[in-house]
Design an enzyme around this catalytic site. Structure first.
Site, PDB file in Angstrom:
ATOM      1  N   HIS A   1      -8.318   1.330  -0.565  1.00  0.00           N
ATOM      2  CA  HIS A   1      -8.256   0.427  -1.718  1.00  0.00           C
ATOM      3  C   HIS A   1      -9.626  -0.147  -2.072  1.00  0.00           C
ATOM      4  CE1 HIS A   1      -3.968   0.899  -1.545  1.00  0.00           C
ATOM      5  NE2 HIS A   1      -3.993   0.544  -0.268  1.00  0.00           N
TER       6      HIS A   1
ATOM      7  N   SER B   1       0.836  -1.198   0.000  1.00  0.00           N
ATOM      8  CA  SER B   1       0.000   0.000   0.000  1.00  0.00           C
ATOM      9  C   SER B   1       0.880   1.261   0.000  1.00  0.00           C
ATOM     10  CB  SER B   1      -0.966  -0.040   1.185  1.00  0.00           C
ATOM     11  OG  SER B   1      -1.891   1.009   1.124  1.00  0.00           O
TER      12      SER B   1
END
Length: 298
Positions: free
Chosen positions: A188, A85
Site C-alpha cells: 500500500h 487489505s
C-alpha cells in the site's frame, strides 16, 4: 447490526488451519480452492513454517481462503462486510461481488505481482502504536515513509525501504512504540505501483455483481454500491493506504453492535475493542469459537 470482517496479511500463524480440517467438507473445499489459488492451501495452513507463510504469494490466497472457509462454517448473514487489505477480497466474495473462485484467482495474481514488486527494493512495514497522530504522521513523512495503514485506535503502519525504517526507528515519535511487522514488503505504498497494472489486467476478465449487503471500502471507509467500482478500488488499493480507522467510523455511524472477525481472527477485533467500545466482538481462531460467534448473532 452485525459486521463480518476479514483480516489482512500478517494475521497468519503456522498451523492455524489444522483444527478446522476436522469440520465436514472443509478440507474438500480447500482442496478445490487450492487448484484455483495455485498453491496447496492445506499444506501451507497446517505444516508450513512461519517463513514459508510469510511469503506474499502464499499468505494472501491462504488468508482469503481461510476467511471464506470460516464464513461458510459460521453460516451468518451479516448486515455489513469489510476486509483489511487483502481481506477485502474475502469481503467482496461474501457480498456477492465476486465468486470465491474469482476472488482467489485475482488474489493469486495480486500476490504474485506484489511479491515481484517487493523483490525490486528491500522494503518493509513498521506499526506505530500510540503517540499523537499529527506527530506520528509528520515523523513518517520526515523519513520519506508512507502511512500505509491508518488503522485507528492509535495505530498507524509506516511503509518504505529498510533504510528509511531504520532511520525512523532511531528517531521515533514521542510517546510511540514501534513494532516491525512480519511482512515481505511495503504494501500500500508507491513501491507496489508495478503490481497495480498486473492486477488491473486480470480484473478486466471479471464481470462483478453489485454487493448484496453493505460493503465498506478501505479507500475511504465508505460503502460502495457498485460491484465494478469496488473491484476498481481493489486494484488501486494495492499502492494506496488502507484507511481501516475510517471503516470503523462508518461502522459506528451505521449502528453496528456486533463484530465477528473471520479466520485467522484477533487483529481487527483488537482494534475494535479500543475504537468501538460498545461493539461486542468474537474472533474466529479455532472451531471452538464458532459457538460463541453463533451466540453473538442470535
Amino acid at each position: 447490526m452485525l459486521v463480518l470482517v476479514a483480516p489482512g496479511q500478517g494475521a497468519q500463524t503456522p498451523g492455524f488451519l489444522t483444527p478446522w480440517l476436522e469440520l465436514p467438507g472443509l478440507a474438500d473445499r480447500l482442496g478445490a480452492w487450492s487448484e484455483v489459488a495455485g498453491i496447496d492451501l492445506i499444506a501451507y495452513g497446517t505444516t508450513a513454517g512461519a517463513d514459508e507463510i510469510r511469503d506474499t504469494a502464499v499468505a494472501q490466497p491462504l488468508l482469503v481462503a481461510a476467511a471464506l472457509a470460516s464464513a461458510e462454517a459460521l453460516g451468518a448473514r451479516p448486515d455489513v462486510l469489510a476486509g483489511h487489505s487483502v481481506g477485502e477480497f474475502a469481503a467482496a466474495a461474501l457480498a456477492g461481488v465476486l465468486t470465491p473462485e474469482q476472488a482467489l484467482t485475482l488474489v493469486r495474481e495480486r500476490a504474485q505481482a506484489m511479491a515481484k514488486a517487493a523483490a525490486v527494493t528491500e522494503t518493509g512495514m513498521t506499526a506505530v502504536l500510540g503517540g499523537a497522530e499529527d506527530e506520528v504522521l509528520a515523523a513518517i513523512d520526515k523519513h520519506g515513509l508512507t502511512p500505509a495503514n491508518i488503522n485507528g485506535a492509535g495505530q498507524i503502519v509506516a511503509g518504505g525501504t529498510l533504510e528509511q525504517l531504520a532511520a525512523f526507528a532511531e528517531d521515533a515519535p514521542a510517546r510511540a512504540r514501534l513494532r516491525p511487522l512480519s511482512v515481505a514488503g511495503a504494501f500500500h505504498t508507491r513501491h507496489m505501483a508495478p503490481a497495480v497494472e498486473s492486477l488491473r489486467a486480470a480484473a478486466a476478465a471479471v464481470t462483478p455483481a453489485d454487493p448484496r449487503v453493505t460493503l465498506l471500502s478501505n479507500s475511504d471507509g465508505q460503502a460502495v454500491a457498485g460491484g465494478a467500482e469496488f473491484v476498481e478500488r481493489l486494484v488501486s488499493q494495492v499502492s494506496n493506504p488502507v484507511r481501516w480507522g475510517s471503516c470503523m467510523e462508518t461502522m459506528a455511524g451505521l449502528g453496528v453492535t456486533r463484530m465477528i472477525e473471520l479466520l485467522p481472527g484477533g487483529t481487527l477485533t483488537g482494534l475494535a475493542k479500543r475504537a468501538l467500545r460498545e461493539v461486542r466482538t468474537v474472533a474466529l481462531k479455532t472451531p471452538d469459537d464458532l459457538d460463541a460467534a453463533r451466540e453473538l448473532i442470535k
